[in-house]
Design a protein around this motif. Structure first.
Motif, PDB file in Angstrom:
ATOM      1  N   GLY A   1       0.813  -1.208   0.000  1.00 38.93           N
ATOM      2  CA  GLY A   1       0.000   0.000   0.000  1.00 38.93           C
ATOM      3  C   GLY A   1       0.849   1.260   0.000  1.00 38.93           C
ATOM      4  O   GLY A   1       0.435   2.297  -0.491  1.00 38.93           O
ATOM      5  N   ALA A   2       2.026   1.159   0.569  1.00 38.12           N
ATOM      6  CA  ALA A   2       2.975   2.270   0.575  1.00 38.12           C
ATOM      7  C   ALA A   2       4.373   1.686   0.653  1.00 38.12           C
ATOM      8  O   ALA A   2       4.570   0.583   1.158  1.00 38.12           O
ATOM      9  CB  ALA A   2       2.713   3.209   1.756  1.00 38.12           C
TER      10      ALA A   2
ATOM     11  N   GLY B   1       3.853   5.989  -3.252  1.00 40.09           N
ATOM     12  CA  GLY B   1       2.633   5.200  -3.318  1.00 40.09           C
ATOM     13  C   GLY B   1       2.806   4.052  -4.295  1.00 40.09           C
ATOM     14  O   GLY B   1       3.722   4.044  -5.128  1.00 40.09           O
ATOM     15  N   SER B   2       1.916   3.088  -4.215  1.00 37.72           N
ATOM     16  CA  SER B   2       2.027   1.924  -5.098  1.00 37.72           C
ATOM     17  C   SER B   2       1.885   2.302  -6.566  1.00 37.72           C
ATOM     18  O   SER B   2       2.442   1.639  -7.447  1.00 37.72           O
ATOM     19  CB  SER B   2       0.974   0.876  -4.724  1.00 37.72           C
ATOM     20  N   ASP B   3       1.173   3.390  -6.844  1.00 38.14           N
ATOM     21  CA  ASP B   3       1.022   3.822  -8.234  1.00 38.14           C
ATOM     22  C   ASP B   3       2.362   4.166  -8.871  1.00 38.14           C
ATOM     23  O   ASP B   3       2.542   4.031 -10.088  1.00 38.14           O
ATOM     24  CB  ASP B   3       0.102   5.043  -8.324  1.00 38.14           C
TER      25      ASP B   3
ATOM     26  N   ARG C   1      -7.690   7.845  -3.761  1.00 40.37           N
ATOM     27  CA  ARG C   1      -6.571   6.927  -3.591  1.00 40.37           C
ATOM     28  C   ARG C   1      -5.266   7.659  -3.318  1.00 40.37           C
ATOM     29  O   ARG C   1      -4.418   7.198  -2.546  1.00 40.37           O
ATOM     30  CB  ARG C   1      -6.426   6.031  -4.821  1.00 40.37           C
TER      31      ARG C   1
ATOM     32  N   ASP D   1      -2.761   7.090  -0.139  1.00 34.34           N
ATOM     33  CA  ASP D   1      -1.321   6.841  -0.207  1.00 34.34           C
ATOM     34  C   ASP D   1      -0.561   7.815   0.690  1.00 34.34           C
ATOM     35  O   ASP D   1       0.411   7.439   1.373  1.00 34.34           O
ATOM     36  CB  ASP D   1      -0.820   6.966  -1.646  1.00 34.34           C
TER      37      ASP D   1
END
Length: 599
Positions: A244-245, A263-265, A370, A374
């Protein structure tokens, strides 16, 4: 009519001889009673001595953690006095003779061996622990200035290794104490002692590896970059959950700095796998394994997760990643028990009691966006890290927090340095399936989220290994996996869209879709899979020769299903199987007696 009685029926022994036999019988009875009383008194005294030793052992642990040198020395003397007394009481000729008596002898034998093992710990292990306490005060290892005292750790490492080796020998000996046919009170006491000594051995082994690893990992031999993946168990992966982070920590000469989060993005959608994938990985996990950090821990082998995540981290952070650590909100909760609550930027307080619920559920209701989620996860990781480094947490509580996290399979570590990884690989922190099944048959039960959302917060799991029996081909046993959805009946509308996925990925909103994976043992075959009806299963053999079988299941709110897998292993051990499961929100594992089968 003939007299039916035997010819000797009417014979009477002379009065003097009859009297002598009565006296002999009475004397034998008195001797037996005296021996019984002797054994009873000694058993009671030995019990008291062992209980006193247990109390002293707890006091010793407290003194060591507090750095009380005078307290450790006094307690050590009292401990060895009590254990020596217990050995003396259970090793005299009368006691040893009682061990040969059918039916009851096993009790005397078990108590004698238990007393001897306890004394061995007091004589061979405890002095080394006291020496460690004399060499380094645990409270000084985290002085509260954002650093780790690496040199004291390096200096104490050889002594810790000696203590761990001695404890390992004793643990192996205790594990062989036979209690079949023993009284429940004796069997229970031996089992408790076995757990205690095995636990101490495991902790010392972990400490030995930690003192060997931490000085260099903390930058004692050069700068290190450590990437921490905070896994979210509300969206399951084999080692716990999606990242998640991701936090970056820089270590140099023991000085620890928090270098930021992503962040995961930021790690998603690499155009191609960051490292070449094997045909097995492509077949089972697809190239997502190497393209999305959320999927790097689909594999049941965390050493592979570490390699892939480090390669991604090097690209995202722009620095080489030397170590990858994976934790989840429950690890953070354990750490908060040691550090105390931390304040978050939004004015709330994160505590050991609310950490899991806050990070796995509440955050999605509070922050639908989202990117804001994050940022919240990043703030949490920074606050917990800062609290651990800057507050000089109680060393006993910190050791307990890390031990519990490891025991729950929630803490994993990988190092890019081969020598360090070799040490890690011999512990549960590695998250690596065992190379062999020599010690115990390994079976892994791993869960992967297919909802592509956060519905696993409502997934209850139970894994039971049962119905084991020996066949001509080996050990046949059942792995039963029970999954229950605790989601509210109106989950489709009452839960946030980010939690349910809103049906966007093929799973109806409010339902939970899960992939169940059965892994191992070596050379095993899957004989069948059922949930009341035959299940479609994809079963292959991994490159190490282990069974890898997967099937998918979908649960509506409130539904329960039991998946039953029948596995045939070429051999079995007479000790309980080595069962490894994905650490989720709630879970329970049970293992029935396992037979010993020939190869």
């Amino acid at each position: 009519m003939a007299d039916p009685r035997p010819a000797t029926a009417g014979i009477r022994l002379p009065g003097r001889r009859r009297s002598r036999l009565w006296w002999v019988a009475l004397a034998v009875l008195l001797v037996v009673l005296a021996l019984g009383a002797w054994l009873g008194v000694r058993a009671s005294l030995a019990k008291n001595a062992l209980e006193a030793a247990q109390s002293e052992a707890k006091s010793l642990q407290s003194a060591v953690l507090k750095g009380d040198a005078s307290g450790t020395e006094a307690t050590q003397r009292a401990l060895t006095t009590h254990t020596g007394e217990a050995v003396s009481l259970t090793s005299d000729p009368v006691w040893r003779a009682a061990e040969a008596v059918p039916f009851i002898g096993v009790n005397f034998s078990a108590v004698r061996q238990a007393a001897a093992a306890t004394d061995d710990v007091a004589v061979d292990v405890v002095p080394k622990v006291v020496e460690i306490a004399d060499q380094v005060n645990l409270s000084s290892l985290l002085p509260g200035d954002g650093s780790i005292a690496t040199e004291p750790l390096r200096a104490v490492a050889p002594t810790v290794a000696e203590a761990a080796a001695a404890a390992d020998i004793i643990a192996g000996r205790v594990d062989t104490i036979g209690t079949d046919g023993a009284l429940p009170v004796v069997a229970d006491a031996v089992e408790k002692l076995t757990r205690t000594i095995t636990g101490a051995s495991t902790m010392l082994d972990t400490a030995a590896r930690a003192t060997a690893l931490l000085p260099d990992m903390a930058g004692g031999a050069g700068p290190r970059n450590i990437m921490v993946m905070i896994q979210n168990n509300a969206e399951l992966r084999s080692s716990g959950g999606i990242a998640g982070a991701v936090a970056l920590i820089h270590a140099e000469n023991g000085a620890i700095t928090f270098a930021g989060t992503r962040g995961s993005d930021d790690f998603s959608g690499f155009p191609a796998p960051v490292l070449p994938l094997t045909p097995f990985e492509q077949n089972v996990y697809t190239d997502n394994l190497g393209r999305y950090i959320q999927d790097t821990n689909l594999t049941v082998d965390f050493s592979r997760t570490g390699e892939l995540a480090a390669a991604m981290g090097t690209q995202v952070f722009g620095v080489p990643i030397d170590t990858v650590v994976a934790v989840d909100p429950y690890v953070l909760a354990h750490l908060l028990e040691a550090t105390g609550p931390v304040a978050l930027p939004d004015g709330t307080e994160l505590t050991a009691d609310n950490a899991a619920k806050t990070l796995l559920s509440d955050v999605y209701a509070r922050f639908p966006d989202r990117l804001v989620q994050d940022a919240f996860f990043a703030a949490v990781s920074g606050a917990v890290f800062e609290g651990m480094i800057s507050r000089s947490p109680d060393p006993g509580a910190l050791v307990q927090a890390l031990s519990e996290s490891g025991a729950e399979n929630r803490l994993h570590v990988w190092s890019a340095v081969p020598a360090e990884q070799a040490l890690i690989a011999q512990t549960s922190l590695a998250g690596i399936p065992p190379a062999t099944d020599d010690a115990a048959v390994y079976t892994g039960v791993y869960l992967e989220d297919l909802t592509r959302a956060k519905m696993d917060y409502y997934l209850e799991t139970k894994v039971d290994i049962r119905d084991a029996r020996c066949t001509k081909q080996g050990a046949e046993y059942v792995v039963a996996v029970t999954l229950t959805s605790t989601a509210p009946a109106d989950a489709a509308t009452s839960l946030p869209d980010y939690v349910t996925a809103g049906g966007r990925f093929g799973t109806p909103a409010g339902d939970i879709a899960t992939r169940v994976v059965i892994h191992g043992p070596l050379g095993a075959a899957l004989l069948g899979a059922s949930d009341g009806e035959d299940l479609p299963v994809k079963a292959v053999t991994d490159p190490n020769g282990r069974l890898y079988a997967q099937t998918d299941v979908t649960l509506t709110p409130g539904a329960t299903t039991e998946l039953v897998f029948t596995v045939l292993a070429p051999k079995a051990s007479d000790v309980p199987p080595n069962l490894v499961t994905t650490p989720g929100i709630t879970g329970k594992t049970t293992i029935s007696a396992f037979p010993r089968c020939g190869s």
